[in-house]
Design a protein around this motif. Structure first.
Motif, PDB file in Angstrom:
ATOM      1  N   LEU A   1      -2.705  -3.038 -10.799  1.00  0.00           N
ATOM      2  CA  LEU A   1      -3.906  -2.805 -10.007  1.00  0.00           C
ATOM      3  C   LEU A   1      -3.591  -2.857  -8.514  1.00  0.00           C
ATOM      4  O   LEU A   1      -4.045  -2.001  -7.743  1.00  0.00           O
ATOM      5  CB  LEU A   1      -4.971  -3.853 -10.358  1.00  0.00           C
ATOM      6  CG  LEU A   1      -6.273  -3.805  -9.546  1.00  0.00           C
ATOM      7  CD1 LEU A   1      -6.956  -2.456  -9.714  1.00  0.00           C
ATOM      8  CD2 LEU A   1      -7.205  -4.933  -9.971  1.00  0.00           C
ATOM      9  N   VAL A   2      -2.818  -3.841  -8.101  1.00  0.00           N
ATOM     10  CA  VAL A   2      -2.441  -3.968  -6.682  1.00  0.00           C
ATOM     11  C   VAL A   2      -1.676  -2.735  -6.217  1.00  0.00           C
ATOM     12  O   VAL A   2      -1.916  -2.204  -5.122  1.00  0.00           O
ATOM     13  CB  VAL A   2      -1.610  -5.247  -6.457  1.00  0.00           C
ATOM     14  CG1 VAL A   2      -1.027  -5.256  -5.042  1.00  0.00           C
ATOM     15  CG2 VAL A   2      -2.468  -6.486  -6.669  1.00  0.00           C
ATOM     16  N   LEU A   3      -0.758  -2.254  -7.036  1.00  0.00           N
ATOM     17  CA  LEU A   3       0.029  -1.062  -6.689  1.00  0.00           C
ATOM     18  C   LEU A   3      -0.868   0.177  -6.597  1.00  0.00           C
ATOM     19  O   LEU A   3      -0.684   1.023  -5.711  1.00  0.00           O
ATOM     20  CB  LEU A   3       1.121  -0.834  -7.731  1.00  0.00           C
ATOM     21  CG  LEU A   3       2.267  -1.856  -7.745  1.00  0.00           C
ATOM     22  CD1 LEU A   3       3.206  -1.591  -8.917  1.00  0.00           C
ATOM     23  CD2 LEU A   3       3.030  -1.820  -6.419  1.00  0.00           C
ATOM     24  N   THR A   4      -1.837   0.269  -7.501  1.00  0.00           N
ATOM     25  CA  THR A   4      -2.754   1.410  -7.483  1.00  0.00           C
ATOM     26  C   THR A   4      -3.601   1.405  -6.215  1.00  0.00           C
ATOM     27  O   THR A   4      -3.777   2.443  -5.555  1.00  0.00           O
ATOM     28  CB  THR A   4      -3.680   1.380  -8.716  1.00  0.00           C
ATOM     29  OG1 THR A   4      -2.879   1.456  -9.894  1.00  0.00           O
ATOM     30  CG2 THR A   4      -4.653   2.551  -8.693  1.00  0.00           C
TER      31      THR A   4
ATOM     32  N   ASN B   1      -1.571   2.398  -3.270  1.00  0.00           N
ATOM     33  CA  ASN B   1      -1.337   3.841  -3.272  1.00  0.00           C
ATOM     34  C   ASN B   1      -2.552   4.593  -2.719  1.00  0.00           C
ATOM     35  O   ASN B   1      -2.410   5.576  -1.981  1.00  0.00           O
ATOM     36  CB  ASN B   1      -1.036   4.310  -4.693  1.00  0.00           C
ATOM     37  CG  ASN B   1      -0.665   5.785  -4.745  1.00  0.00           C
ATOM     38  OD1 ASN B   1       0.305   6.203  -4.130  1.00  0.00           O
ATOM     39  ND2 ASN B   1      -1.438   6.562  -5.491  1.00  0.00           N
ATOM     40  N   LEU B   2      -3.755   4.125  -3.067  1.00  0.00           N
ATOM     41  CA  LEU B   2      -4.975   4.748  -2.539  1.00  0.00           C
ATOM     42  C   LEU B   2      -5.030   4.638  -1.011  1.00  0.00           C
ATOM     43  O   LEU B   2      -5.462   5.565  -0.327  1.00  0.00           O
ATOM     44  CB  LEU B   2      -6.212   4.071  -3.144  1.00  0.00           C
ATOM     45  CG  LEU B   2      -6.496   4.346  -4.622  1.00  0.00           C
ATOM     46  CD1 LEU B   2      -7.664   3.506  -5.106  1.00  0.00           C
ATOM     47  CD2 LEU B   2      -6.784   5.828  -4.849  1.00  0.00           C
ATOM     48  N   LYS B   3      -4.575   3.524  -0.505  1.00  0.00           N
ATOM     49  CA  LYS B   3      -4.569   3.321   0.951  1.00  0.00           C
ATOM     50  C   LYS B   3      -3.571   4.244   1.637  1.00  0.00           C
ATOM     51  O   LYS B   3      -3.874   4.864   2.664  1.00  0.00           O
ATOM     52  CB  LYS B   3      -4.240   1.869   1.267  1.00  0.00           C
ATOM     53  CG  LYS B   3      -4.289   1.538   2.759  1.00  0.00           C
ATOM     54  CD  LYS B   3      -4.070   0.054   2.991  1.00  0.00           C
ATOM     55  CE  LYS B   3      -4.180  -0.274   4.482  1.00  0.00           C
ATOM     56  NZ  LYS B   3      -4.011  -1.735   4.731  1.00  0.00           N
TER      57      LYS B   3
ATOM     58  N   LEU C   1     -13.703  -2.116  -3.919  1.00  0.00           N
ATOM     59  CA  LEU C   1     -13.244  -1.489  -5.161  1.00  0.00           C
ATOM     60  C   LEU C   1     -12.566  -2.518  -6.064  1.00  0.00           C
ATOM     61  O   LEU C   1     -12.783  -2.535  -7.284  1.00  0.00           O
ATOM     62  CB  LEU C   1     -12.280  -0.351  -4.837  1.00  0.00           C
ATOM     63  CG  LEU C   1     -11.711   0.431  -6.027  1.00  0.00           C
ATOM     64  CD1 LEU C   1     -12.827   1.041  -6.863  1.00  0.00           C
ATOM     65  CD2 LEU C   1     -10.757   1.531  -5.532  1.00  0.00           C
ATOM     66  N   ASN C   2     -11.763  -3.381  -5.470  1.00  0.00           N
ATOM     67  CA  ASN C   2     -11.083  -4.423  -6.233  1.00  0.00           C
ATOM     68  C   ASN C   2     -12.092  -5.361  -6.897  1.00  0.00           C
ATOM     69  O   ASN C   2     -11.958  -5.726  -8.068  1.00  0.00           O
ATOM     70  CB  ASN C   2     -10.157  -5.210  -5.311  1.00  0.00           C
ATOM     71  CG  ASN C   2      -9.294  -6.203  -6.071  1.00  0.00           C
ATOM     72  OD1 ASN C   2      -8.917  -5.968  -7.215  1.00  0.00           O
ATOM     73  ND2 ASN C   2      -8.984  -7.325  -5.440  1.00  0.00           N
TER      74      ASN C   2
END
Length: 218
Positions: free
Chosen positions: A14-17, A20-22, A35-36
């Motif tokens: 989740l942190v990596l996703t 990546n969005l950022k 979102l988190n």
């Protein structure tokens, strides 16, 4: 405790996703934090639903929309537990401008046009059975016919601004008034009432307005 264990197993992904969005889409920190938080709530729903489904053991799951805030958890959990999942089509899944990849095993389509729309976006045909609209009989109403050239027009109004709906109603009225042998029927949104259209129906008396109460399989 069960939720914490489940969440811990996906936390790194989740942190990596989110990171990546950022980087790729430029999401700011405020949006990512919201979102988190939202996704954490969703995982809580999924854990609770897993416990519920293991207890009641549903034979299948049917939703009106498989991407709603709660429905998506219901469908994803059902898929994980190998429970057959089905969904009707609602609003924002309508391609091509608002298509969202479907989550349910099968998407219940109204007709061949919807099947073609979703198939063109990569959904396999076996996931797109045609069921029609069981709420609307054929023909939808017993209305006077003008002969073999008659044509019924049923306009399903969306939940858009009222002034836009009234303007569209008038456009339909102007167009159909000039054509012979047309029975024009307008189906309004379930959240609306016929009285909302009284002002425009007075000048478009050839248009028949129906609502959900008028529809029956009888």
């Amino acid at each position: 405790l069960k939720w914490r264990k489940e969440y811990k197993s996906i936390k790194r992904e989740l942190v990596l996703t989110l990171s990546n969005l950022k980087q790729v889409y430029g999401f700011n920190d405020v949006t990512l934090t919201a979102l988190n938080r939202y996704l954490k709530f969703q995982t809580l729903h999924c854990v609770a639903l897993t416990q519920k489904f293991n207890k009641v053991k549903p034979k299948y799951i049917l939703t009106d929309f498989d991407r709603g805030r709660y429905n998506n958890c219901v469908v994803v959990t059902g898929n994980k537990l190998a429970i057959p999942t089905y969904s009707f089509i609602h609003g924002s899944t309508e391609p091509p401008t608002g298509f969202i990849p479907i989550l349910a095993n099968k998407l219940l389509c109204w007709g061949e046009i919807q099947v073609k729309q979703f198939a063109s976006l990569g959904i396999k045909l076996e996931r797109l059975p045609i069921v029609g609209n069981g709420k609307i009989p054929s023909p939808p109403l017993s209305i006077k016919k003008h002969g073999h050239n008659s044509l019924d027009i049923c306009f399903a109004g969306n939940n858009i601004a009222m002034n836009e709906r009234l303007a569209l109603f008038n456009l339909i009225g102007d167009a159909t008034r000039k054509i012979n042998h047309i029975d024009c029927i307008m189906k309004i949104h379930p959240a609306e009432e016929k009285i909302n259209y009284q002002s425009v129906q007075d000048i478009n008396s050839h248009i028949k307005i129906i609502d959900s109460k008028d529809l029956s399989n009888k």
